[in-house]
Design a protein around this motif. Structure first.
Motif, PDB file in Angstrom:
ATOM      1  N   SER A 171      31.736  38.600  39.178  1.00 20.10           N
ATOM      2  CA  SER A 171      32.753  37.672  39.906  1.00 20.10           C
ATOM      3  C   SER A 171      33.495  37.269  39.049  1.00 20.10           C
ATOM      4  CB  SER A 171      31.860  36.666  40.749  1.00 20.10           C
ATOM      5  OG  SER A 171      31.124  35.963  39.642  1.00 20.10           O
ATOM      6  N   ASP A 172      33.385  37.014  37.778  1.00 16.72           N
ATOM      7  CA  ASP A 172      34.283  36.596  36.945  1.00 16.72           C
ATOM      8  C   ASP A 172      35.408  37.390  36.461  1.00 16.72           C
ATOM      9  OD1 ASP A 172      32.853  34.252  36.355  1.00 16.72           O
ATOM     10  OD2 ASP A 172      31.439  34.972  34.950  1.00 16.72           O
ATOM     11  N   ALA A 173      35.046  38.682  36.700  1.00 15.40           N
ATOM     12  CA  ALA A 173      35.931  39.654  36.226  1.00 15.40           C
ATOM     13  C   ALA A 173      36.944  39.800  37.478  1.00 15.40           C
ATOM     14  CB  ALA A 173      35.380  41.160  36.311  1.00 15.40           C
ATOM     15  N   TRP A 174      36.428  39.557  38.772  1.00 14.00           N
ATOM     16  CA  TRP A 174      37.327  39.493  39.988  1.00 14.00           C
ATOM     17  C   TRP A 174      38.256  38.236  39.668  1.00 14.00           C
ATOM     18  CZ3 TRP A 174      38.280  43.408  43.380  1.00 14.00           C
ATOM     19  CH2 TRP A 174      37.307  44.562  43.324  1.00 14.00           C
ATOM     20  N   LEU A 175      37.671  37.038  39.456  1.00 12.92           N
ATOM     21  CA  LEU A 175      38.537  35.759  39.508  1.00 12.92           C
ATOM     22  C   LEU A 175      39.416  36.064  38.587  1.00 12.92           C
ATOM     23  CD1 LEU A 175      38.924  33.191  40.076  1.00 12.92           C
ATOM     24  CD2 LEU A 175      37.149  32.265  38.531  1.00 12.92           C
ATOM     25  N   LYS A 176      39.129  36.500  37.324  1.00 11.60           N
ATOM     26  CA  LYS A 176      40.112  36.660  36.385  1.00 11.60           C
ATOM     27  C   LYS A 176      41.259  37.676  36.952  1.00 11.60           C
ATOM     28  CE  LYS A 176      41.445  35.912  32.200  1.00 11.60           C
ATOM     29  NZ  LYS A 176      41.971  34.630  31.745  1.00 11.60           N
ATOM     30  N   TYR A 177      41.027  38.630  37.522  1.00  6.53           N
ATOM     31  CA  TYR A 177      42.219  39.523  38.013  1.00  6.53           C
ATOM     32  C   TYR A 177      42.865  38.717  39.111  1.00  6.53           C
ATOM     33  CZ  TYR A 177      44.054  43.832  40.266  1.00  6.53           C
ATOM     34  OH  TYR A 177      45.187  44.665  40.979  1.00  6.53           O
ATOM     35  N   ILE A 237      44.970  37.007  46.975  1.00  5.66           N
ATOM     36  CA  ILE A 237      44.161  36.309  48.038  1.00  5.66           C
ATOM     37  C   ILE A 237      42.770  37.087  48.316  1.00  5.66           C
ATOM     38  CG2 ILE A 237      43.963  35.796  50.556  1.00  5.66           C
ATOM     39  CD1 ILE A 237      46.835  34.777  50.334  1.00  5.66           C
ATOM     40  N   PRO A 238      43.072  38.494  48.690  1.00  5.94           N
ATOM     41  CA  PRO A 238      41.527  39.077  48.884  1.00  5.94           C
ATOM     42  C   PRO A 238      40.633  39.287  47.644  1.00  5.94           C
ATOM     43  CG  PRO A 238      43.578  40.594  49.097  1.00  5.94           C
ATOM     44  CD  PRO A 238      44.145  39.346  48.835  1.00  5.94           C
ATOM     45  N   VAL A 239      41.297  39.173  46.337  1.00  6.10           N
ATOM     46  CA  VAL A 239      40.561  39.364  45.227  1.00  6.10           C
ATOM     47  C   VAL A 239      39.854  37.866  45.067  1.00  6.10           C
ATOM     48  CG1 VAL A 239      40.919  39.496  42.677  1.00  6.10           C
ATOM     49  CG2 VAL A 239      42.428  40.896  44.432  1.00  6.10           C
ATOM     50  N   TYR A 240      40.429  36.945  45.391  1.00  7.27           N
ATOM     51  CA  TYR A 240      39.999  35.560  45.134  1.00  7.27           C
ATOM     52  C   TYR A 240      38.904  35.545  46.070  1.00  7.27           C
ATOM     53  CZ  TYR A 240      43.523  32.943  42.670  1.00  7.27           C
ATOM     54  OH  TYR A 240      44.467  32.524  41.748  1.00  7.27           O
ATOM     55  N   ARG A 241      39.016  36.209  47.477  1.00  7.82           N
ATOM     56  CA  ARG A 241      37.838  35.917  48.396  1.00  7.82           C
ATOM     57  C   ARG A 241      36.476  36.981  47.764  1.00  7.82           C
ATOM     58  NH1 ARG A 241      39.285  33.733  53.243  1.00  7.82           N
ATOM     59  NH2 ARG A 241      37.834  35.271  54.423  1.00  7.82           N
ATOM     60  N   LYS A 242      37.127  38.100  47.208  1.00 11.20           N
ATOM     61  CA  LYS A 242      35.945  38.886  46.740  1.00 11.20           C
ATOM     62  C   LYS A 242      34.953  38.451  45.540  1.00 11.20           C
ATOM     63  CE  LYS A 242      34.111  43.061  45.799  1.00 11.20           C
ATOM     64  NZ  LYS A 242      33.083  43.784  46.815  1.00 11.20           N
ATOM     65  N   SER A 243      35.728  37.749  44.701  1.00 11.65           N
ATOM     66  CA  SER A 243      35.048  36.904  43.614  1.00 11.65           C
ATOM     67  C   SER A 243      33.956  35.782  44.204  1.00 11.65           C
ATOM     68  CB  SER A 243      36.098  36.254  42.586  1.00 11.65           C
ATOM     69  OG  SER A 243      36.713  34.998  43.145  1.00 11.65           O
ATOM     70  N   MET A 244      34.566  35.117  45.153  1.00 11.89           N
ATOM     71  CA  MET A 244      33.676  34.066  45.724  1.00 11.89           C
ATOM     72  C   MET A 244      32.613  34.795  46.598  1.00 11.89           C
ATOM     73  SD  MET A 244      36.149  31.048  46.734  1.00 11.89           S
ATOM     74  CE  MET A 244      37.337  32.043  47.837  1.00 11.89           C
ATOM     75  N   GLU A 245      32.731  35.824  47.280  1.00 16.84           N
ATOM     76  CA  GLU A 245      31.784  36.744  47.989  1.00 16.84           C
ATOM     77  C   GLU A 245      30.842  37.014  47.208  1.00 16.84           C
ATOM     78  OE1 GLU A 245      31.896  41.047  49.790  1.00 16.84           O
ATOM     79  OE2 GLU A 245      33.339  39.865  50.894  1.00 16.84           O
ATOM     80  N   ILE A 246      31.141  37.581  46.015  1.00 16.25           N
ATOM     81  CA  ILE A 246      29.976  38.041  44.800  1.00 16.25           C
ATOM     82  C   ILE A 246      29.273  36.826  44.334  1.00 16.25           C
ATOM     83  CG2 ILE A 246      29.761  38.876  42.531  1.00 16.25           C
ATOM     84  CD1 ILE A 246      32.434  40.656  43.114  1.00 16.25           C
ATOM     85  N   LEU A 249      38.982  46.832  34.929  1.00 14.07           N
ATOM     86  CA  LEU A 249      37.724  46.133  34.872  1.00 14.07           C
ATOM     87  C   LEU A 249      36.918  45.902  35.979  1.00 14.07           C
ATOM     88  CD1 LEU A 249      35.751  44.665  32.793  1.00 14.07           C
ATOM     89  CD2 LEU A 249      37.313  42.492  32.994  1.00 14.07           C
ATOM     90  N   CYS A 250      37.550  45.610  36.996  1.00 12.19           N
ATOM     91  CA  CYS A 250      36.939  45.339  38.365  1.00 12.19           C
ATOM     92  C   CYS A 250      36.070  46.484  38.849  1.00 12.19           C
ATOM     93  CB  CYS A 250      37.732  44.610  39.316  1.00 12.19           C
ATOM     94  SG  CYS A 250      38.399  42.824  39.102  1.00 12.19           S
ATOM     95  N   VAL A 251      36.695  47.626  38.620  1.00 12.32           N
ATOM     96  CA  VAL A 251      36.285  48.972  39.115  1.00 12.32           C
ATOM     97  C   VAL A 251      34.990  49.411  38.323  1.00 12.32           C
ATOM     98  CG1 VAL A 251      36.677  51.334  39.132  1.00 12.32           C
ATOM     99  CG2 VAL A 251      38.243  49.725  40.088  1.00 12.32           C
TER     100      VAL A 251
END
Length: 162
Positions: free
Chosen positions: A39-45, A59-68, A31-33
């Motif tokens: 950002s919601d997809a990244w947070l869910k992941y 950790i990097p996925v949380y950071r990515k969701s916040m970055e978006i 889904l993230c791809v």
């Protein structure tokens, strides 16, 4: 995308509830791809990775969701979970930095205060941890729950120093 994002998340949640880690994480990763700017997809992941005790991957996925960019409540969740993940892998400095930043943005958030107390306890600052946790408890419960001891407890928790 053939399936709606909500449908994919619903399926992933069902896999998570049934303990099917591989299927859940595969769905959310894909889904993230498919929707890399969501950002919601990244947070869910990230939350799913965390659920399956894969904090280092989360950790990097949380950071990515916040970055978006997350909405206010989702960002609060991401920050608290990020701090907890840092704590769980023994990165106490990063955990502390993250939870302090969270409390600055979301003051008096009981969940953040509780996680901060866990971080402090792990860092060997047990008196400060008890103080923080006790004061959070006093703020969150009705005064009647303390049967007239709220003032005394507040005094005692406030007096705890390292």
């Amino acid at each position: 995308m053939e399936e709606s994002m909500e449908s994919v998340i619903h399926k992933a949640d069902a896999f998570m509830k049934n303990g099917n880690e591989q299927a859940c994480l595969a769905l959310l990763s894909n889904l993230c791809v498919q929707v890399p700017g969501n950002s919601d997809a990244w947070l869910k992941y990230a939350l799913a990775l965390d659920h399956f005790s894969k904090e280092e991957e989360a950790i990097p996925v949380y950071r990515k969701s916040m970055e978006i960019g997350l909405d206010y409540e989702s960002e609060r969740t991401a920050l608290i979970c990020l701090a907890s993940s840092y704590r769980n892998i023994g990165q106490l400095d990063l955990a502390t930095e993250t939870i302090v930043r969270t409390l600055k943005k979301y003051p008096d958030n009981i969940a953040a205060e509780c996680f901060y107390s866990l971080i402090l306890a792990d860092a060997g600052r047990s008196r400060k941890a008890v103080q923080l946790l006790g004061r959070a408890l006093l703020k969150s419960l009705e005064p009647a729950a303390f049967e007239g001891f709220k003032g005394a407890l507040d005094f005692k928790f406030s007096a705890l120093t390292e």
